[in-house]
Design a protein around this motif. Sequence first.
Motif, PDB file in Angstrom:
ATOM      1  N   VAL A   1      25.105  21.473  37.838  1.00  0.00           N
ATOM      2  CA  VAL A   1      25.038  22.358  39.000  1.00  0.00           C
ATOM      3  C   VAL A   1      23.943  23.392  38.732  1.00  0.00           C
ATOM      4  O   VAL A   1      24.032  24.168  37.781  1.00  0.00           O
ATOM      5  CB  VAL A   1      26.394  23.040  39.249  1.00  0.00           C
ATOM      6  N   ARG A   2      22.922  23.348  39.572  1.00  0.00           N
ATOM      7  CA  ARG A   2      21.698  24.123  39.303  1.00  0.00           C
ATOM      8  C   ARG A   2      21.911  25.617  39.173  1.00  0.00           C
ATOM      9  O   ARG A   2      21.240  26.281  38.404  1.00  0.00           O
ATOM     10  CB  ARG A   2      20.693  23.906  40.448  1.00  0.00           C
ATOM     11  N   HIS A   3      22.812  26.142  39.978  1.00  0.00           N
ATOM     12  CA  HIS A   3      22.929  27.604  40.002  1.00  0.00           C
ATOM     13  C   HIS A   3      23.951  28.122  38.999  1.00  0.00           C
ATOM     14  O   HIS A   3      24.166  29.321  38.893  1.00  0.00           O
ATOM     15  CB  HIS A   3      23.274  28.087  41.413  1.00  0.00           C
ATOM     16  N   LEU A   4      24.579  27.204  38.269  1.00  0.00           N
ATOM     17  CA  LEU A   4      25.543  27.648  37.254  1.00  0.00           C
ATOM     18  C   LEU A   4      24.889  27.589  35.878  1.00  0.00           C
ATOM     19  O   LEU A   4      24.111  26.679  35.579  1.00  0.00           O
ATOM     20  CB  LEU A   4      26.792  26.756  37.268  1.00  0.00           C
TER      21      LEU A   4
ATOM     22  N   LEU B   1      33.172  23.871  33.946  1.00  0.00           N
ATOM     23  CA  LEU B   1      33.576  23.407  35.277  1.00  0.00           C
ATOM     24  C   LEU B   1      34.835  22.527  35.296  1.00  0.00           C
ATOM     25  O   LEU B   1      35.766  22.803  36.059  1.00  0.00           O
ATOM     26  CB  LEU B   1      32.388  22.696  35.931  1.00  0.00           C
TER      27      LEU B   1
ATOM     28  N   ARG C   1      37.892  24.620  34.710  1.00  0.00           N
ATOM     29  CA  ARG C   1      38.192  25.529  35.825  1.00  0.00           C
ATOM     30  C   ARG C   1      38.721  24.764  37.026  1.00  0.00           C
ATOM     31  O   ARG C   1      39.650  25.223  37.692  1.00  0.00           O
ATOM     32  CB  ARG C   1      36.932  26.317  36.205  1.00  0.00           C
ATOM     33  N   LEU C   2      38.139  23.597  37.293  1.00  0.00           N
ATOM     34  CA  LEU C   2      38.648  22.802  38.420  1.00  0.00           C
ATOM     35  C   LEU C   2      40.081  22.358  38.146  1.00  0.00           C
ATOM     36  O   LEU C   2      40.875  22.169  39.056  1.00  0.00           O
ATOM     37  CB  LEU C   2      37.762  21.585  38.670  1.00  0.00           C
TER      38      LEU C   2
ATOM     39  N   GLY D   1      42.160  24.188  36.824  1.00  0.00           N
ATOM     40  CA  GLY D   1      43.001  25.371  36.959  1.00  0.00           C
ATOM     41  C   GLY D   1      43.393  26.011  35.636  1.00  0.00           C
ATOM     42  O   GLY D   1      44.369  26.761  35.586  1.00  0.00           O
ATOM     43  N   ARG D   2      42.620  25.736  34.578  1.00  0.00           N
ATOM     44  CA  ARG D   2      42.948  26.359  33.295  1.00  0.00           C
ATOM     45  C   ARG D   2      42.729  27.871  33.329  1.00  0.00           C
ATOM     46  O   ARG D   2      41.817  28.350  34.010  1.00  0.00           O
ATOM     47  CB  ARG D   2      42.067  25.804  32.169  1.00  0.00           C
TER      48      ARG D   2
ATOM     49  N   GLU E   1      41.345  31.375  32.176  1.00  0.00           N
ATOM     50  CA  GLU E   1      40.057  31.711  31.576  1.00  0.00           C
ATOM     51  C   GLU E   1      40.163  31.855  30.060  1.00  0.00           C
ATOM     52  O   GLU E   1      39.239  31.526  29.322  1.00  0.00           O
ATOM     53  CB  GLU E   1      39.495  33.001  32.181  1.00  0.00           C
TER      54      GLU E   1
ATOM     55  N   GLY F   1      39.078  30.927  38.287  1.00  0.00           N
ATOM     56  CA  GLY F   1      38.116  29.914  37.894  1.00  0.00           C
ATOM     57  C   GLY F   1      37.219  29.449  39.030  1.00  0.00           C
ATOM     58  O   GLY F   1      36.163  28.884  38.800  1.00  0.00           O
TER      59      GLY F   1
ATOM     60  N   GLY G   1      32.622  32.237  42.231  1.00  0.00           N
ATOM     61  CA  GLY G   1      31.227  32.060  41.841  1.00  0.00           C
ATOM     62  C   GLY G   1      30.787  30.617  41.691  1.00  0.00           C
ATOM     63  O   GLY G   1      29.696  30.353  41.208  1.00  0.00           O
ATOM     64  N   LEU G   2      31.609  29.661  42.076  1.00  0.00           N
ATOM     65  CA  LEU G   2      31.188  28.269  41.937  1.00  0.00           C
ATOM     66  C   LEU G   2      30.117  27.899  42.967  1.00  0.00           C
ATOM     67  O   LEU G   2      29.306  27.028  42.731  1.00  0.00           O
ATOM     68  CB  LEU G   2      32.387  27.318  42.044  1.00  0.00           C
ATOM     69  N   LEU G   3      30.151  28.582  44.116  1.00  0.00           N
ATOM     70  CA  LEU G   3      29.047  28.414  45.057  1.00  0.00           C
ATOM     71  C   LEU G   3      28.107  29.591  44.854  1.00  0.00           C
ATOM     72  O   LEU G   3      28.543  30.705  44.612  1.00  0.00           O
ATOM     73  CB  LEU G   3      29.549  28.377  46.500  1.00  0.00           C
ATOM     74  N   PRO G   4      26.811  29.354  44.963  1.00  0.00           N
ATOM     75  CA  PRO G   4      25.860  30.421  44.644  1.00  0.00           C
ATOM     76  C   PRO G   4      25.917  31.554  45.643  1.00  0.00           C
ATOM     77  O   PRO G   4      26.206  31.339  46.816  1.00  0.00           O
ATOM     78  CB  PRO G   4      24.511  29.712  44.704  1.00  0.00           C
TER      79      PRO G   4
ATOM     80  N   THR H   1      26.042  20.419  44.988  1.00  0.00           N
ATOM     81  CA  THR H   1      27.102  21.066  44.202  1.00  0.00           C
ATOM     82  C   THR H   1      28.462  20.458  44.544  1.00  0.00           C
ATOM     83  O   THR H   1      29.258  20.133  43.649  1.00  0.00           O
ATOM     84  CB  THR H   1      27.135  22.575  44.505  1.00  0.00           C
TER      85      THR H   1
ATOM     86  N   MET I   1      30.888  18.328  41.970  1.00  0.00           N
ATOM     87  CA  MET I   1      32.271  18.743  41.694  1.00  0.00           C
ATOM     88  C   MET I   1      33.250  17.642  42.103  1.00  0.00           C
ATOM     89  O   MET I   1      34.222  17.375  41.404  1.00  0.00           O
ATOM     90  CB  MET I   1      32.588  20.036  42.430  1.00  0.00           C
TER      91      MET I   1
END
Lengths: 241, 290
Positions: free
Chosen positions: A99-102, A110, A113-114, A116-117, A119, B11, B14-17, B194, B198
């Motif tokens: 993902v470019r912006h991450l 990712l 987090r997806l 649901g862990r 942080e 979590g 911020g996953l979307l910019p 994105t 995902m």
Amino acid sequence: MGGDQVSAIVEFDSVGLRYGTGAEVLKDLDLRLPRGGFTYLTGPSGAGKTSLLKLLYLAQRPTRGRMRIFGEELSGAPRDIMPAYRRRIGVVFQDFRLVRHLSAFDNVALPLRLAGRDEAEVVGPVRELLAWVGLADRAGAKPPTLSGGEQQRVAIARAVIGHPELLVADEPTGNVDADMAARLLHLFESLNRLGTTILVATHDLSLIAATRGAQLMRLEGGRLVDPTGALRNPPLRVGEG
Amino acid sequence: MMFSSLAPPAGERGLLPDQRGRPTPWVIAIMMFVTLVVAAAGLAVANAARLLGESVAGRYSIQIPDGARVAPAAIAAAGRVPGVSAVSPVPEADVRATLQSWLGADAASAQLPLPALIDVDLGPGADPARLAAEVTRAVPHARVLAYGEQLGPVTRSLRALQWLALGLVLLMAAATAATVVLATRGAFDTHRSTIEIMHGIGATDEQLARLFQRRLARDAFVGGAAGAAAAALVLALVRTVPGSLLDDITGGPVLRPLDWFLLALLPLLGTLVAMLVARATVLKALRATL
Ligand SMILES: Nc1ncnc2c1ncn2[C@@H]1O[C@H](COP(=O)(O)OP(=O)(O)OP(=O)(O)O)[C@@H](O)[C@H]1O
Ligand SMILES: [Mg+2]
């Protein structure tokens, strides 16, 4: 499920795949990946390696035949059960798909987090894994600012962070030097020892030669050939070969 | 499920910019501003028409051309009608003053026969026909007129304006919704890769819809709130301009609390529409994949 099938994590039965109305790119695939095995998939460019992997990581449905993964018939399964299966499969895409912006860190985090862990359960493992693939000091960098090899390592870290039952990697060492390739192989072997079944598509013969006990499958023109008997033999533990 | 999206799990933040300077909130702000001003005007006109109608409801005027002499008979006759709550002759000086403004100083001469004007208020349930019958029996050439009828053209044009405003509000609402749809499609194209990535690593449709609808709801809310603030400012400014208000005509406030409530609902409605459209867009696109 018979006792024989318990040990198979992937079973294909006359599987075929065509894109749209084109010719079949995969034909009559019969294959069994033993649970806990380490298998290489080779073959010339355009043979269908990525296509086979797409079936495994549930990005494509077979257009014919039957496909069982984790003992579940998934070729015709409803799409809403797919995410749960995808989460059990780690994927290193041939084109990375970061993902470019991450940041590198957030890309690796990712899957956790997806899922649901908390942080608190994310930060430690992600740092550790980034350090392992030699990117500790690039954790905050975004993919476009990383080299090809660095992106590939982020992609690998993301694929393995969730300790998947099945790891599917498409040319995972295509962009790294020999030292890093050896290091990544070591990572795969460690994971394999912890129980992850591994399938790696690669042209890299030295990688294959360096992996003791791995099985080899070869795709040619969409058909499987079986040089080391991977499709027939019971699972071999790494190191037994 | 859908509204849980307003408080994202840690979590998923911020996953979307975060892209600053996106046009969506601005466009929505402008649309919302215009919608609100038109809606406020429409409500004000509707209120004016209603207040005007109320203020003349049950008001009648008895007009007798040669006036003064027979007026007492008419007043007595009107007073006998059941349900009449007030009978008040317009003072002769007032009638004279009004005539003067039309006819000049000559109207002051006592020679000119003055018409008599008598205001009659009917209570609820009183019968206007009975009033007319009683009055013309006492004074045959008297005319009994309803104020409402005289104001008919005014109230009718107010009503027309009100429907016009309603039509404009509906058009604006449709345009705003279309903007939201287009903005959502644009945002979806921006975030498509994105979302696909995902999806490929195990995100559920619900998770992705939630991410995306939250983004669009936020844009719509920010835009809607900005538009609403600007509209409120403009409406407040209009209030301060003397004589610009229908208040003066109708003697009541132009917008009631209920109206303000309805207006405040519009930006929230916009936010809801944005959220639903965003959700539908993502779910539809995802359903085309495995
Ligand atoms: N999305 C697609 N639509 C149509 N045809 C496709 C698509 N993806 C792959 N193909 C075709 O399927 C065949 C197999 O492609 P695939 O990517 O699986 O090969 P590969 O073995 O992974 O090659 P490489 O070693 O170059 O990565 C090729 O002929 C390719 O053109
Ligand atoms: Mg390939």
